[in-house]
Design a protein around this motif. Structure first.
Motif, PDB file in Angstrom:
ATOM      1  N   MET A   6       0.824  -1.210   0.000  1.00  0.00           N
ATOM      2  CA  MET A   6       0.000   0.000   0.000  1.00  0.00           C
ATOM      3  C   MET A   6       0.855   1.254   0.000  1.00  0.00           C
ATOM      4  SD  MET A   6      -3.056  -0.910   2.625  1.00  0.00           S
ATOM      5  CE  MET A   6      -4.206  -2.220   2.248  1.00  0.00           C
ATOM      6  N   ALA A   7       1.939   1.234   0.777  1.00  0.00           N
ATOM      7  CA  ALA A   7       2.831   2.393   0.811  1.00  0.00           C
ATOM      8  C   ALA A   7       3.433   2.649  -0.555  1.00  0.00           C
ATOM      9  CB  ALA A   7       3.935   2.160   1.844  1.00  0.00           C
ATOM     10  N   GLY A   8       3.718   1.546  -1.292  1.00  0.00           N
ATOM     11  CA  GLY A   8       4.230   1.715  -2.652  1.00  0.00           C
ATOM     12  C   GLY A   8       3.195   2.320  -3.585  1.00  0.00           C
ATOM     13  N   LYS A   9       1.919   1.960  -3.400  1.00  0.00           N
ATOM     14  CA  LYS A   9       0.855   2.531  -4.236  1.00  0.00           C
ATOM     15  C   LYS A   9       0.699   4.036  -3.986  1.00  0.00           C
ATOM     16  CE  LYS A   9      -1.952  -1.694  -4.455  1.00  0.00           C
ATOM     17  NZ  LYS A   9      -3.252  -2.308  -4.063  1.00  0.00           N
ATOM     18  N   ILE A  10       0.858   4.425  -2.770  1.00  0.00           N
ATOM     19  CA  ILE A  10       0.727   5.847  -2.426  1.00  0.00           C
ATOM     20  C   ILE A  10       1.850   6.656  -3.049  1.00  0.00           C
ATOM     21  CG2 ILE A  10       0.720   7.495  -0.512  1.00  0.00           C
ATOM     22  CD1 ILE A  10      -0.472   5.262   1.225  1.00  0.00           C
ATOM     23  N   GLY A  11       3.056   6.038  -3.134  1.00  0.00           N
ATOM     24  CA  GLY A  11       4.206   6.774  -3.643  1.00  0.00           C
ATOM     25  C   GLY A  11       4.889   7.598  -2.572  1.00  0.00           C
ATOM     26  N   ASP A  12       4.658   7.231  -1.311  1.00  0.00           N
ATOM     27  CA  ASP A  12       5.266   7.939  -0.190  1.00  0.00           C
ATOM     28  C   ASP A  12       6.541   7.198   0.214  1.00  0.00           C
ATOM     29  OD1 ASP A  12       5.956   9.005   2.324  1.00  0.00           O
ATOM     30  OD2 ASP A  12       3.883   9.504   2.776  1.00  0.00           O
ATOM     31  N   THR A  13       7.705   7.756  -0.126  1.00  0.00           N
ATOM     32  CA  THR A  13       8.982   7.091   0.143  1.00  0.00           C
ATOM     33  C   THR A  13       9.212   6.901   1.636  1.00  0.00           C
ATOM     34  OG1 THR A  13       9.863   8.149  -1.848  1.00  0.00           O
ATOM     35  CG2 THR A  13      11.449   7.153  -0.357  1.00  0.00           C
ATOM     36  N   GLN A  14       8.883   7.920   2.423  1.00  0.00           N
ATOM     37  CA  GLN A  14       9.060   7.833   3.869  1.00  0.00           C
ATOM     38  C   GLN A  14       8.221   6.704   4.448  1.00  0.00           C
ATOM     39  OE1 GLN A  14      10.938  10.173   5.996  1.00  0.00           O
ATOM     40  NE2 GLN A  14      10.577   8.555   7.499  1.00  0.00           N
ATOM     41  N   LEU A  15       6.978   6.632   4.034  1.00  0.00           N
ATOM     42  CA  LEU A  15       6.082   5.597   4.540  1.00  0.00           C
ATOM     43  C   LEU A  15       6.557   4.212   4.119  1.00  0.00           C
ATOM     44  CD1 LEU A  15       3.446   5.139   6.101  1.00  0.00           C
ATOM     45  CD2 LEU A  15       2.238   5.248   3.924  1.00  0.00           C
ATOM     46  N   GLU A  16       7.045   4.099   2.894  1.00  0.00           N
ATOM     47  CA  GLU A  16       7.541   2.809   2.407  1.00  0.00           C
ATOM     48  C   GLU A  16       8.772   2.372   3.204  1.00  0.00           C
ATOM     49  OE1 GLU A  16       8.335   0.646  -1.917  1.00  0.00           O
ATOM     50  OE2 GLU A  16       8.074   2.816  -1.776  1.00  0.00           O
ATOM     51  N   ALA A  17       9.655   3.332   3.547  1.00  0.00           N
ATOM     52  CA  ALA A  17      10.830   3.003   4.365  1.00  0.00           C
ATOM     53  C   ALA A  17      10.408   2.547   5.756  1.00  0.00           C
ATOM     54  CB  ALA A  17      11.754   4.211   4.451  1.00  0.00           C
ATOM     55  N   ASP A  18       9.412   3.204   6.334  1.00  0.00           N
ATOM     56  CA  ASP A  18       8.914   2.805   7.656  1.00  0.00           C
ATOM     57  C   ASP A  18       8.319   1.398   7.617  1.00  0.00           C
ATOM     58  OD1 ASP A  18       9.668   5.270   8.644  1.00  0.00           O
ATOM     59  OD2 ASP A  18       7.673   6.152   8.477  1.00  0.00           O
ATOM     60  N   ALA A  19       7.591   1.096   6.532  1.00  0.00           N
ATOM     61  CA  ALA A  19       7.006  -0.243   6.391  1.00  0.00           C
ATOM     62  C   ALA A  19       8.098  -1.293   6.241  1.00  0.00           C
ATOM     63  CB  ALA A  19       6.071  -0.264   5.188  1.00  0.00           C
ATOM     64  N   THR A  20       9.151  -0.963   5.500  1.00  0.00           N
ATOM     65  CA  THR A  20      10.273  -1.891   5.331  1.00  0.00           C
ATOM     66  C   THR A  20      10.988  -2.129   6.658  1.00  0.00           C
ATOM     67  OG1 THR A  20      10.581  -1.085   3.057  1.00  0.00           O
ATOM     68  CG2 THR A  20      12.397  -2.316   4.031  1.00  0.00           C
ATOM     69  N   TYR A  21      11.157  -1.076   7.433  1.00  0.00           N
ATOM     70  CA  TYR A  21      11.808  -1.204   8.740  1.00  0.00           C
ATOM     71  C   TYR A  21      11.014  -2.126   9.656  1.00  0.00           C
ATOM     72  CZ  TYR A  21      13.269   0.109  13.457  1.00  0.00           C
ATOM     73  OH  TYR A  21      13.690   0.077  14.754  1.00  0.00           O
ATOM     74  N   GLN A  22       9.688  -1.972   9.659  1.00  0.00           N
ATOM     75  CA  GLN A  22       8.877  -2.826  10.527  1.00  0.00           C
ATOM     76  C   GLN A  22       8.929  -4.278  10.057  1.00  0.00           C
ATOM     77  OE1 GLN A  22       4.911  -1.432  11.208  1.00  0.00           O
ATOM     78  NE2 GLN A  22       4.572  -2.813  12.918  1.00  0.00           N
ATOM     79  N   LEU A  23       9.001  -4.477   8.742  1.00  0.00           N
ATOM     80  CA  LEU A  23       9.173  -5.834   8.235  1.00  0.00           C
ATOM     81  C   LEU A  23      10.479  -6.438   8.736  1.00  0.00           C
ATOM     82  CD1 LEU A  23       7.987  -5.928   4.508  1.00  0.00           C
ATOM     83  CD2 LEU A  23       7.467  -7.603   6.279  1.00  0.00           C
TER      84      LEU A  23
END
Length: 446
Positions: free
Chosen positions: A258-275
């Motif tokens: 979902m973060a990738g669909k939004i195009g929000d780099t910060q959010l995608e990095a946060d999601a990757t960190y939690q993974l």
């Protein structure tokens, strides 16, 4: 004779005093009006007489006056809703435990601004419903939900958002869609994750390909996706605590998508960190390191020092768990340098103490003592007493091991200076300085 009789009948016996006084009053009033033109209008004003309606407004309560006004305007449904909410507020406070925050709250019926705001928007919403302008009616109810934003008014906010989305007509309008994402955020706040997920998904569905913006000018679909990512993140945390790692990872992968669909780099990095953190908890350090390495690159591009700090910390934990001590030390050195340049004193202290512990475990006490000393100095700048005390204990322990190690080496040595040194220590009570890593050899006996 006749003339005398005529005068007798036409002229009064006494002069007309009333007429004379009136002429005097008119003359004096006329002169005053010349001096002050506004005086005449003031004199002509009669005292204002209050009507029975005006008197009742002073005598009756705010609640009663507001309900009467709604009924006079023909807003019977608004009257019923307002009366029901006021009764609900009274019941909530009466059922609360004495002394709690709820029991001590000011009654809603005594809060003038809130009563008048509800009257204003409820009456306009009802008027809009009469003309079948459902979107306008939902807009007014959305405004009420946004107005009651404080924690004590959370129940009112939920009521008005639901009155917006749970209606047959207007439930799929733009304001109703915004009300859904607001409900998702509120349910996430209260920990009702299933309800939050349901509302966020409905918001995304209704906003799909509509291009709708919320009241603050943000895309509604994007806001719904962000809310759903936070919901998945919270759900994953609960699953990790229950050691159900596979389900947690599945949710987090959906959130990252979902973060990738939004195009929000910060959010995608946060999601990757939690993974990465979840893989680390599951024991898959190889996968976790890949995630953290990706995070450090993204956070570095974004110049996000906080993101870099947490990524380096997590990477060091995985490296240490695998037994890669040299790589752990390199990672911690990067963390210490970053914290020093960014002024993150707490992180700097933690990094130095962590490095000191690693060298201490390896038996390199002099190097460990050096890092403990750096941590102590950074703690002094920070002014944290607990950290200072912790650093002092580590320094004392490391120095004691250095002295013991050197003392044993002197006893075992046949050199005259070495055999003389323990005797000097015993006589003077002074310990000679120790330096260098010559004594930092792994000693399994210690």
């Amino acid at each position: 004779m006749k003339a005398a009789e005529t005068r007798h009948h036409t002229e009064p016996f006494l002069p007309d005093i009333t007429a004379h006084l009136n002429r005097g009053r008119k003359t004096s009033q006329h002169s005053r009006m010349k001096e002050n033109p506004q005086a005449g209008s003031v004199l002509e004003l009669s005292p204002q007489i209050l009507s029975r309606v005006d008197i009742s407004k002073f005598r009756n309560s705010l609640k009663l006056n507001t309900c009467v006004e709604l009924l006079q305007e023909g807003c019977h449904r608004s009257f019923s809703e307002l009366h029901s909410l006021l009764s609900c507020d009274r019941d909530r406070r009466e059922s609360a435990e004495p002394g709690t925050a709820l029991s001590l709250q000011t009654p809603l019926e005594d809060q003038k601004d809130k009563i008048q705001t509800m009257r204003h928007y409820l009456s306009r919403a009802e008027q809009a419903e009469r003309t079948n302008t459902w979107t306008v009616a939902c807009e007014h109810r959305l405004s009420l939900g946004r107005y009651f934003s404080s924690q004590e008014d959370l129940w009112l906010s939920l009521h008005f958002y639901h009155s917006c989305v749970d209606r047959e007509f207007g439930g799929h309008s733009r304001p109703a869609t915004e009300a859904r994402v607001c409900l998702a955020e509120l349910y996430l706040q209260t920990g009702e994750l299933e309800r939050a997920e349901q509302q966020a998904e409905l918001c995304i569905q209704q906003a799909e390909d509509r291009g709708w913006l919320d009241s603050d000018g943000l895309p509604l679909r994007t806001r719904g996706l962000k809310a759903l990512w936070r919901i998945y993140s919270r759900m994953a945390d609960l699953l990790v605590d229950a050691e159900e790692y596979s389900q947690a990872l599945e949710l987090l992968h959906k959130g990252r998508s979902m973060a990738g669909k939004i195009g929000d780099t910060q959010l995608e990095a946060d999601a990757t960190y939690q993974l990465g953190l979840t893989n680390q908890r599951a024991g898959d350090h190889q996968r976790a390191k890949q995630m953290f390495s990706s995070c450090t690159q993204v956070y570095g591009t974004l110049e996000d020092d906080d993101g870099l700090v947490k990524s380096y910390r997590a990477m060091a934990r995985s490296l240490e768990s695998e037994g890669n001590i040299d790589e752990t030390v390199q990672c911690l050195q990067k963390l210490a340098d970053l914290s020093q340049s960014s002024g993150l004193r707490r992180v700097q202290v933690d990094s130095y103490l962590w490095l000191g512990k690693i060298y201490y475990k390896r038996g390199q006490y002099t190097t460990a003592c050096d890092f403990f000393q750096r941590g102590y100095e950074a703690a002094c700048e920070l002014g944290d007493v607990s950290l200072l005390e912790e650093a002092e204990v580590f320094i004392g322990t490391a120095r004691a091991h250095c002295v013991i190690r050197k003392h044993i080496a002197d006893i075992a040595s046949a050199a005259p200076t070495a055999t003389h040194r323990p005797k000097t220590w015993e006589e003077t009570g002074r310990l000679q300085d120790f330096s260098g890593d010559s004594t930092d050899l792994t000693d399994t006996a210690l």
